[in-house]
Motif scaffolding. Sequence first.
Motif: not given
Length: 213
Positions: A105-115
Amino acid sequence: GSTPSATPRTPEEAADRVLKALEPTTTVTSDSAVEVAGRPAYELVLDPNDSNTLISQVRIAIDGDTKVPLRVQVFGTDSRVVFEVAYTSVEFTRPDDAEFVFNPPPGAKVTEIQPGDQTPSAQDRKQAEEARNATTVVGTGWTAVAITKVGDPSSSEADQQLKAFLNRLQPVQGSWGSGRLLAGTAFSAVWTDDGRLAVGAVPPDLIYQALSR
């Protein structure tokens, strides 16, 4: 021994557990075609040869085309279903790639986590090992009894609702000690006053024998 985990959430998981427990103490046959979740299937019928267990039969419905378990039923000694997990609807089709696209959603902070970031910490591994060490299994197959160190049910830290529940159970005692008995149609459980929880698909007498060892 091994630590019992939560109740199976899918027919595949339930079937896997049952089949892993198979020993020479079980007669396996197949039954005529059935229909589960609108799919043609057949049933594997597991009959314990051990009269000491409270389980009279386990039936696993297998999809006729894909061989995927669709339903697992466990019957008690009164021939009633005491546990069942099954699909009500199932489709063996490949989902569209768009189903796997995540749109934050707009304004959401996304953090990618590696396996690799999901590797259990040393503390997590220690807690898992302590849980395994806290549980012993007496016997094998259908009459195995799992005994876990869970703490004194009457301790001040024990939940009040738990205490009230235990107080409604039948007090029992023997050479193994004393505690409270929950006797079901397909299993028995004893929570001892010295903090052990013993559970098995067996009559109470076999629970007491396991606690005496």
